[in-house]
Motif scaffolding. Structure first.
Motif, short mmCIF file in Angstrom:
data_model
loop_
_atom_site.label_atom_id
_atom_site.label_comp_id
_atom_site.label_asym_id
_atom_site.label_seq_id
_atom_site.Cartn_x
_atom_site.Cartn_y
_atom_site.Cartn_z
N PHE A 32 0.91 -1.16 0.00
CA PHE A 32 0.28 0.33 -0.03
C PHE A 32 0.71 1.29 -0.27
O PHE A 32 0.81 2.51 -0.56
N GLU A 33 1.68 1.59 0.82
CA GLU A 33 2.59 2.41 1.24
C GLU A 33 3.65 2.49 -0.14
O GLU A 33 4.10 3.81 -0.85
N ASN A 34 4.17 1.87 -0.99
CA ASN A 34 4.70 1.82 -2.03
C ASN A 34 3.66 2.46 -3.60
O ASN A 34 4.61 2.45 -4.68
N ALA A 35 3.09 2.27 -3.41
CA ALA A 35 1.37 2.18 -4.20
C ALA A 35 1.53 3.93 -4.00
O ALA A 35 1.48 4.56 -5.44
N ARG A 36 0.80 4.53 -2.87
CA ARG A 36 0.69 5.86 -2.26
C ARG A 36 1.59 6.55 -2.62
O ARG A 36 1.60 6.93 -3.59
N ASP A 37 3.11 6.04 -2.72
CA ASP A 37 3.89 6.54 -3.07
C ASP A 37 4.47 6.85 -4.14
O ASP A 37 5.05 8.28 -4.87
N GLY A 38 4.52 5.86 -5.22
CA GLY A 38 4.43 6.29 -5.87
C GLY A 38 3.49 6.66 -7.32
O GLY A 38 2.93 6.78 -8.40
N LEU A 39 2.60 7.07 -7.08
CA LEU A 39 0.78 7.37 -6.97
C LEU A 39 1.15 9.05 -7.38
O LEU A 39 1.30 9.65 -7.14
N ASP A 40 0.77 9.94 -8.50
CA ASP A 40 0.81 10.83 -10.32
C ASP A 40 -0.39 11.65 -9.07
O ASP A 40 -1.79 11.10 -9.68
N LEU A 41 -0.26 12.70 -8.25
CA LEU A 41 -1.04 12.72 -7.68
C LEU A 41 -2.02 14.29 -8.46
O LEU A 41 -3.23 14.60 -8.82
N ASP A 42 -1.15 14.54 -9.93
CA ASP A 42 -2.13 14.65 -11.04
C ASP A 42 -3.03 13.85 -11.83
O ASP A 42 -4.26 14.91 -12.63
N ASP A 43 -3.29 13.12 -12.29
CA ASP A 43 -3.94 11.88 -12.41
C ASP A 43 -4.87 11.54 -11.57
O ASP A 43 -5.16 10.45 -10.81
N LEU A 44 -6.07 12.02 -11.44
CA LEU A 44 -7.13 11.99 -10.24
C LEU A 44 -7.97 10.68 -10.64
O LEU A 44 -8.67 10.00 -10.33
N ARG A 45 -7.81 10.57 -12.08
CA ARG A 45 -8.50 9.13 -12.04
C ARG A 45 -7.25 7.82 -11.28
O ARG A 45 -7.86 6.72 -10.28
N ALA A 46 -5.83 7.71 -11.72
CA ALA A 46 -5.09 7.24 -11.12
C ALA A 46 -5.67 7.90 -9.88
O ALA A 46 -5.93 6.30 -9.25
N VAL A 47 -5.35 8.63 -8.73
CA VAL A 47 -6.24 8.42 -7.48
C VAL A 47 -7.37 7.90 -6.65
O VAL A 47 -7.05 6.73 -5.55
N ALA A 48 -8.61 8.00 -7.32
CA ALA A 48 -9.21 7.52 -7.21
C ALA A 48 -9.28 5.63 -7.85
O ALA A 48 -10.07 5.06 -6.68
#
Length: 90
Positions: A32-48
């Motif tokens: 979870f932490e690894n996926a969270r840390d690599g998340l592109d916060l500009d990509d709202l679909r990816a965040v959702a």
């Protein structure tokens, strides 16, 4: 009119990063932490998608305490509270 069984509402963690992380089994926290840390916060679909996928895992994660209690109950070794007398005191 017929009576309907009353079942407790399932407990679901809030859809916050902290609550999702806390509800995950310990073996999934690092992923979870690894996926969270690599998340592109500009990509709202990816965040959702991240939120929904990990929240689902948290909701479906088994509670090991309940599993242990269930196993102990089936084996006849579950410790329960001391029973009280059902007769009147007079």
């Amino acid at each position: 009119m017929s009576a309907q069984p009353v079942e407790p509402a399932p407990h679901h963690p809030p859809k916050t990063l902290r609550a999702i992380r806390a509800a995950l089994p310990s073996g999934q926290v690092a992923a979870f932490e690894n996926a969270r840390d690599g998340l592109d916060l500009d990509d709202l679909r990816a965040v959702a998608a991240f939120r929904d996928a990990w929240w689902s895992r948290a909701v479906l994660a088994p509670d090991s305490t309940l599993d242990a209690d269930s196993d102990a109950a089936m084996a006849g070794s579950l410790s329960l509270a001391e029973p009280w007398a059902l007769t009147g005191s007079g």
